[in-house]
Design an enzyme around this catalytic site. Structure first.
Site, PDB file in Angstrom:
ATOM      1  N   ASN A   9      -7.364   3.566  -4.532  1.00  0.00           N
ATOM      2  CA  ASN A   9      -7.878   3.663  -5.899  1.00  0.00           C
ATOM      3  C   ASN A   9      -6.839   3.016  -6.811  1.00  0.00           C
ATOM      4  O   ASN A   9      -5.781   3.592  -7.041  1.00  0.00           O
ATOM      5  CB  ASN A   9      -8.088   5.143  -6.255  1.00  0.00           C
ATOM      6  CG  ASN A   9      -8.484   5.338  -7.707  1.00  0.00           C
ATOM      7  OD1 ASN A   9      -8.715   4.369  -8.435  1.00  0.00           O
ATOM      8  ND2 ASN A   9      -8.541   6.588  -8.139  1.00  0.00           N
ATOM      9  N   TRP A  10      -7.157   1.834  -7.291  1.00  0.00           N
ATOM     10  CA  TRP A  10      -6.167   1.095  -8.089  1.00  0.00           C
ATOM     11  C   TRP A  10      -6.084   1.617  -9.523  1.00  0.00           C
ATOM     12  O   TRP A  10      -5.226   1.191 -10.284  1.00  0.00           O
ATOM     13  CB  TRP A  10      -6.500  -0.405  -8.070  1.00  0.00           C
ATOM     14  CG  TRP A  10      -5.930  -1.105  -6.865  1.00  0.00           C
ATOM     15  CD1 TRP A  10      -5.610  -0.528  -5.659  1.00  0.00           C
ATOM     16  CD2 TRP A  10      -5.574  -2.497  -6.745  1.00  0.00           C
ATOM     17  NE1 TRP A  10      -5.092  -1.476  -4.798  1.00  0.00           N
ATOM     18  CE2 TRP A  10      -5.066  -2.694  -5.437  1.00  0.00           C
ATOM     19  CE3 TRP A  10      -5.659  -3.588  -7.595  1.00  0.00           C
ATOM     20  CZ2 TRP A  10      -4.624  -3.933  -4.977  1.00  0.00           C
ATOM     21  CZ3 TRP A  10      -5.222  -4.832  -7.139  1.00  0.00           C
ATOM     22  CH2 TRP A  10      -4.704  -5.002  -5.850  1.00  0.00           C
ATOM     23  N   LYS A  11      -6.992   2.506  -9.908  1.00  0.00           N
ATOM     24  CA  LYS A  11      -6.968   3.052 -11.274  1.00  0.00           C
ATOM     25  C   LYS A  11      -6.884   1.913 -12.296  1.00  0.00           C
ATOM     26  O   LYS A  11      -7.494   0.876 -12.080  1.00  0.00           O
ATOM     27  CB  LYS A  11      -5.824   4.070 -11.405  1.00  0.00           C
ATOM     28  CG  LYS A  11      -5.883   5.128 -10.284  1.00  0.00           C
ATOM     29  CD  LYS A  11      -4.974   6.275 -10.482  1.00  0.00           C
ATOM     30  CE  LYS A  11      -5.133   7.264  -9.327  1.00  0.00           C
ATOM     31  NZ  LYS A  11      -4.331   8.461  -9.457  1.00  0.00           N
ATOM     32  N   HIS A  92     -13.540  11.839 -10.313  1.00  0.00           N
ATOM     33  CA  HIS A  92     -12.081  11.848 -10.158  1.00  0.00           C
ATOM     34  C   HIS A  92     -11.449  12.756 -11.213  1.00  0.00           C
ATOM     35  O   HIS A  92     -11.928  12.832 -12.345  1.00  0.00           O
ATOM     36  CB  HIS A  92     -11.538  10.424 -10.286  1.00  0.00           C
ATOM     37  CG  HIS A  92     -10.105  10.327  -9.852  1.00  0.00           C
ATOM     38  ND1 HIS A  92      -9.056  10.685 -10.664  1.00  0.00           N
ATOM     39  CD2 HIS A  92      -9.554   9.948  -8.667  1.00  0.00           C
ATOM     40  CE1 HIS A  92      -7.914  10.521 -10.001  1.00  0.00           C
ATOM     41  NE2 HIS A  92      -8.195  10.068  -8.789  1.00  0.00           N
ATOM     42  N   GLU A  94      -8.938  12.431 -12.987  1.00  0.00           N
ATOM     43  CA  GLU A  94      -8.523  11.759 -14.226  1.00  0.00           C
ATOM     44  C   GLU A  94      -9.717  11.547 -15.158  1.00  0.00           C
ATOM     45  O   GLU A  94      -9.570  11.512 -16.374  1.00  0.00           O
ATOM     46  CB  GLU A  94      -7.804  10.444 -13.891  1.00  0.00           C
ATOM     47  CG  GLU A  94      -6.391  10.741 -13.386  1.00  0.00           C
ATOM     48  CD  GLU A  94      -5.820   9.723 -12.426  1.00  0.00           C
ATOM     49  OE1 GLU A  94      -6.367   8.616 -12.312  1.00  0.00           O
ATOM     50  OE2 GLU A  94      -4.810  10.063 -11.770  1.00  0.00           O
ATOM     51  N   GLU A 162      -8.636  16.255  -3.893  1.00  0.00           N
ATOM     52  CA  GLU A 162      -7.429  15.772  -4.562  1.00  0.00           C
ATOM     53  C   GLU A 162      -6.929  16.844  -5.527  1.00  0.00           C
ATOM     54  O   GLU A 162      -7.424  16.931  -6.662  1.00  0.00           O
ATOM     55  CB  GLU A 162      -7.726  14.499  -5.363  1.00  0.00           C
ATOM     56  CG  GLU A 162      -8.161  13.328  -4.531  1.00  0.00           C
ATOM     57  CD  GLU A 162      -7.874  12.000  -5.245  1.00  0.00           C
ATOM     58  OE1 GLU A 162      -7.238  11.165  -4.619  1.00  0.00           O
ATOM     59  OE2 GLU A 162      -8.260  11.831  -6.412  1.00  0.00           O
ATOM     60  N   GLY A 168       0.038  11.520  -8.208  1.00  0.00           N
ATOM     61  CA  GLY A 168       1.085  10.753  -8.878  1.00  0.00           C
ATOM     62  C   GLY A 168       2.365  11.521  -9.120  1.00  0.00           C
ATOM     63  O   GLY A 168       3.211  11.099  -9.903  1.00  0.00           O
ATOM     64  N   SER A 207      -0.521  11.760  -3.786  1.00  0.00           N
ATOM     65  CA  SER A 207       0.829  11.422  -3.311  1.00  0.00           C
ATOM     66  C   SER A 207       0.900  11.121  -1.818  1.00  0.00           C
ATOM     67  O   SER A 207       1.888  11.460  -1.155  1.00  0.00           O
ATOM     68  CB  SER A 207       1.823  12.524  -3.705  1.00  0.00           C
ATOM     69  OG  SER A 207       1.916  12.616  -5.116  1.00  0.00           O
ATOM     70  N   GLY A 228      -3.667   6.443  -4.382  1.00  0.00           N
ATOM     71  CA  GLY A 228      -3.486   5.767  -5.666  1.00  0.00           C
ATOM     72  C   GLY A 228      -2.322   4.794  -5.615  1.00  0.00           C
ATOM     73  O   GLY A 228      -2.443   3.670  -5.134  1.00  0.00           O
ATOM     74  N   GLY A 229      -1.157   5.246  -6.068  1.00  0.00           N
ATOM     75  CA  GLY A 229       0.004   4.370  -6.221  1.00  0.00           C
ATOM     76  C   GLY A 229       0.339   3.558  -4.979  1.00  0.00           C
ATOM     77  O   GLY A 229       0.650   2.367  -5.077  1.00  0.00           O
TER      78      GLY A 229
HETATM   79  P1  13P Z   1      -1.626   8.971  -6.013  1.00  0.00           P
HETATM   80  O1  13P Z   1      -1.763   8.524  -4.577  1.00  0.00           O
HETATM   81  O2  13P Z   1      -0.952   7.949  -6.885  1.00  0.00           O
HETATM   82  O3  13P Z   1      -1.010  10.337  -6.100  1.00  0.00           O
HETATM   83  O4  13P Z   1      -3.104   9.088  -6.601  1.00  0.00           O
HETATM   84  C1  13P Z   1      -4.056   9.785  -5.881  1.00  0.00           C
HETATM   85  C2  13P Z   1      -5.369   9.555  -6.503  1.00  0.00           C
HETATM   86  O5  13P Z   1      -5.660  10.032  -7.575  1.00  0.00           O
HETATM   87  C3  13P Z   1      -6.313   8.685  -5.790  1.00  0.00           C
HETATM   88  O6  13P Z   1      -7.579   8.770  -6.343  1.00  0.00           O
END
Ligand code: 13P
Length: 248
Positions: A9-11, A92, A94, A162, A168, A207, A228-229
């Site tokens: 997920n590149w956000k 999600h 976020e 999640e 993050g 994470s 994510g990251g």
């Molecule tokens: P991180 O891997 O950066 O913690 O993000 C997880 C996430 O929200 C994937 O959708």
């Protein structure tokens, strides 16, 4: 037997300059045919990303519940399909946090994804305060109850657990805690859709890195990872794909 799925997920990251990363990740995906890999890109990169991703599906991170209409700034399922998306993330944390989306919104968006032939990754997860209050399991059950779309099946639906506090932050639940929530999620799916629950993959997200992927992906009922990251570069993401291949 559920195949492992590693979804990035590149956000709100990624410009055209990052397309070589998409191509490199797609190359690694092709080298690990036992694992499903997908990247959910920002809307603006979907078309170009699909162009360099070869056989690797690319997706989006949100969509509107309607297919068209007066909804300034929103993106519909048909638009995503035309851009080349095959998957979409809904619910999600976020979006729940920043955009105040509810489980009902996630339900309607999941239905829109399905209606348009998209694979849907439906997210759930508790906040830190909810975990501290001992409510994590109940929250996840309730989110699944309210957001699981009708006719859910593993052919098009994936669930992602999640925990919000793990996103993050570099913090992850213990493997026991991950296993406990995934077992509860599986049981809730079974209660709602019967045997079809066995085909629905449940990803862990929050994470995940190359360092912890093997242990997390080896945990019971963990059918993959939503990352994510560590999905932003091939250097960080490929070790997670390789760990999923080993966890088989
Ligand atoms: P991180 O891997 O950066 O913690 O993000 C997880 C996430 O929200 C994937 O959708």
């Amino acid at each position: 037997m559920r195949r492992k799925l590693v979804a990035g997920n590149w956000k709100m990251h990624g410009l055209k300059a990052d397309l070589p990363q998409v191509a490199a990740i797609a190359e690694a995906a092709a080298a690990h045919p036992g694992v499903d890999v997908t990247l959910c890109l920002p809307f603006t990169l979907i078309e170009a990303g699909a162009g360099v991703a070869g056989a690797m599906p690319v997706g989006a991170q949100d969509l509107h519940e309607n297919d068209r209409g007066a909804h300034t700034g929103c993106i519909s399922g048909p638009m995503l399909v035309e851009a080349g998306a095959s998957v979409v993330i809904v619910g999600h944390s976020e979006r729940r946090g920043d955009q105040h989306e509810t489980s009902h919104d996630a339900w309607a968006k999941a239905a829109a994804g399905r209606r348009n032939g998209l694979g849907v990754i439906l997210c759930c997860g508790e906040t830190e305060a909810e975990r501290d209050a001992g409510r994590a399991e109940r929250i996840v059950q309730s989110q699944i109850e309210k957001s699981l779309p009708d006719g859910a099946s593993g052919e098009w639906l994936t669930l992602a657990y999640e925990p919000r506090w793990a996103i993050g932050t570099g913090k992850t639940p213990t493997l026991e805690d991950i296993a406990a929530i995934h077992a509860i999620a599986r049981a809730k799916l079974r209660q709602m859709v019967g045997d079809a629950a066995d085909g629905i993959r449940i990803l862990y997200g929050g994470s995940v890195t190359g360092a912890n992927a093997a242990a997390i992906l080896g945990t019971e009922n963990v059918d993959g990872a939503l990352v994510g990251g560590a999905s932003l570069t091939a250097e960080k993401f490929v070790p997670i794909i390789a760990a999923a291949a080993r966890a088989g």
